[in-house]
Design an enzyme around this catalytic site. Sequence first.
Site, short mmCIF file in Angstrom:
data_model
loop_
_atom_site.label_atom_id
_atom_site.label_comp_id
_atom_site.label_asym_id
_atom_site.label_seq_id
_atom_site.Cartn_x
_atom_site.Cartn_y
_atom_site.Cartn_z
N ASP A 13 0.82 -1.22 0.00
CA ASP A 13 0.00 0.00 0.00
C ASP A 13 0.85 1.26 0.00
O ASP A 13 0.48 2.27 0.61
CB ASP A 13 -0.95 0.03 1.21
CG ASP A 13 -1.72 -1.27 1.35
OD1 ASP A 13 -2.26 -1.73 0.32
OD2 ASP A 13 -1.76 -1.83 2.45
N LYS A 16 1.84 2.15 -5.16
CA LYS A 16 2.51 1.63 -6.37
C LYS A 16 1.69 1.88 -7.62
O LYS A 16 2.25 2.09 -8.69
CB LYS A 16 2.73 0.11 -6.23
CG LYS A 16 3.79 -0.25 -5.22
CD LYS A 16 4.08 -1.74 -5.20
CE LYS A 16 3.00 -2.56 -4.55
NZ LYS A 16 2.80 -2.33 -3.11
N GLY A 40 -4.13 -4.92 -4.69
CA GLY A 40 -5.16 -4.01 -5.16
C GLY A 40 -4.51 -2.74 -5.66
O GLY A 40 -3.88 -2.03 -4.88
N HIS A 41 -4.55 -2.52 -6.95
CA HIS A 41 -3.96 -1.31 -7.52
C HIS A 41 -5.05 -0.44 -8.13
O HIS A 41 -5.83 -0.91 -8.96
CB HIS A 41 -2.91 -1.66 -8.59
CG HIS A 41 -1.68 -2.31 -8.01
ND1 HIS A 41 -0.68 -2.83 -8.77
CD2 HIS A 41 -1.32 -2.51 -6.72
CE1 HIS A 41 0.26 -3.34 -7.98
NE2 HIS A 41 -0.11 -3.15 -6.74
N GLN A 225 2.21 -6.21 -3.05
CA GLN A 225 2.53 -6.22 -1.61
C GLN A 225 3.80 -5.40 -1.35
O GLN A 225 4.11 -4.50 -2.11
CB GLN A 225 2.68 -7.66 -1.09
CG GLN A 225 1.38 -8.43 -0.99
CD GLN A 225 0.99 -9.12 -2.28
OE1 GLN A 225 1.79 -9.77 -2.89
NE2 GLN A 225 -0.25 -8.97 -2.68
P1 IMP Z 1 -2.29 -13.00 2.25
O1 IMP Z 1 -1.36 -12.47 1.24
O2 IMP Z 1 -3.74 -12.84 1.89
O3 IMP Z 1 -1.95 -14.40 2.67
O4 IMP Z 1 -2.13 -12.11 3.60
C1 IMP Z 1 -0.93 -12.15 4.37
C2 IMP Z 1 -0.58 -10.76 4.89
O5 IMP Z 1 -0.21 -9.92 3.81
C3 IMP Z 1 -1.70 -10.04 5.63
O6 IMP Z 1 -1.14 -9.25 6.65
C4 IMP Z 1 -2.29 -9.14 4.55
O7 IMP Z 1 -2.95 -8.02 5.11
C5 IMP Z 1 -1.03 -8.74 3.82
N1 IMP Z 1 -1.26 -8.36 2.41
C6 IMP Z 1 -1.51 -9.18 1.36
N2 IMP Z 1 -1.66 -8.48 0.23
C7 IMP Z 1 -1.48 -7.19 0.56
C8 IMP Z 1 -1.45 -5.97 -0.21
O8 IMP Z 1 -1.62 -5.95 -1.44
N3 IMP Z 1 -1.21 -4.84 0.48
C9 IMP Z 1 -0.97 -4.84 1.83
N4 IMP Z 1 -0.97 -5.95 2.58
C10 IMP Z 1 -1.21 -7.11 1.95
#
Ligand code: IMP
Length: 431
Positions: A13, A16, A40-41, A225
């Site tokens: 977040d 990007k 999410g972009h 991420q």
């Molecule tokens: P997962 O990727 O759904 O398994 O989540 C694992 C961790 O990564 C959690 O803390 C999510 O909130 C975080 N996370 C996954 N994708 C994103 C992203 O695009 N932005 C911020 N945090 C993310």
Amino acid sequence: MANVVVVGAQWGDEGKGKIVDWLSERADVIARFQGGHNAGHTLVIDGKVYKLHALPSGVVRGGKLSVIGNGVVLDPWHLLKEIETIRAQGVEITPETLMIAENTPLIMPYHGELDRAREEAASKGTKIGTTGRGIGPCYEDKVGRRAIRVADLADPATLEARVDRALQHHDPLRKGLGVEAIDRDGLVELLKEIAPKILEYAAPVWKVMNEKRKAGKRILFEGAQGALLDIDFGTYPFVTSSNVIAGQAATGVGIGPGAINYVLGIVKAYTTRVGEGPFPTELDDADGQRLGERGHEFGTTTGRKRRCGWFDAALVRQTCVTSGVTGISLTKLDVLDGFETLKICTGYDLDGQVLDYLPTAADQQARCTPIYEEVPGWSESTEGARSWADLPANAIKYVRRIEELIQCPVAMLSTSPEREDTILVTDPFAD
Ligand code: IMP
């Protein structure tokens, strides 16, 4: 010809979307190399808002090739819906503009169910706070050698054998969690139904990428991420299940590491995190509240409120090293407008010892207290600044101090969600 990798240098977040869009205009190929629709972009182009999760940002720009690499985990049903939504906004998506690696693992409905059932069953302290999209369970199946991959969709016998292998593993797991067994025949039918729609885009991406590279095309590797969520170098186990750091760009599409010329780290001028896990500079006070409100800190994928805190230079210095960041793009500086003073974390105090990095052991992380440097804020607005001359002196000092502390130069500075509100110091694509 330069090829650029964009990575988030904090917990995701970082903003990007805007930078990737700006760079994708200059690129010929835009490739996703890890993660899935947990990302999410948001892109704003000519006043139109596009929300992308699985598709590379390049799809909304005509004349580009967008690639989903093997390092990604792909929910085919989600992808088809996302394609439909984006098409309805007037964007053309064809097998000429979108390619999916044949060796990409597919996220099945049981992955999401397992992800959510585990999170529900987890007690405080073990909950990860995942996005519930099945990302972790799908990567587990990939390394467990029981994933169903894009290429498996082409042959019904192979597909059924793969489904049976996966169910051998998943049904006992589900039983333990009190979830009903998978409807095997129903799943096979669902997969056969979407197979032709996905196979349309399937390609030997490793080959295409290398051909593009040889032809001198500019490649943008679009990370999702952030490096602090990396499976190896993040705040484990409160991480995502893929390698997020820049080295993954090569293995995530099948290109040699020498193809990467520039790594752009996206860094927010303060720190946020969604989900559980350590966050040394987190603020539970009015300052934290203010950062969240001014920065509109709600997740694009889950809508969850993000945790907010001061800029942590020790952590960003660390991620700049693990990703080999060439230059950073500093975002959301305007959110800091109006603070009388700002704090920057320069390192940690661990039982009286000063550390310039966050240690790996969880108990040590918990005992680390941030060491802060206090710097004066600025009362003027930096929103929309397009040159250094538009910035108040204290804002420039803040940026320069960040550069010093993280030992990495600022290549771009973003001062609002608008594309033009950017101060360009170095063009990552410049030869
Ligand atoms: P997962 O990727 O759904 O398994 O989540 C694992 C961790 O990564 C959690 O803390 C999510 O909130 C975080 N996370 C996954 N994708 C994103 C992203 O695009 N932005 C911020 N945090 C993310």
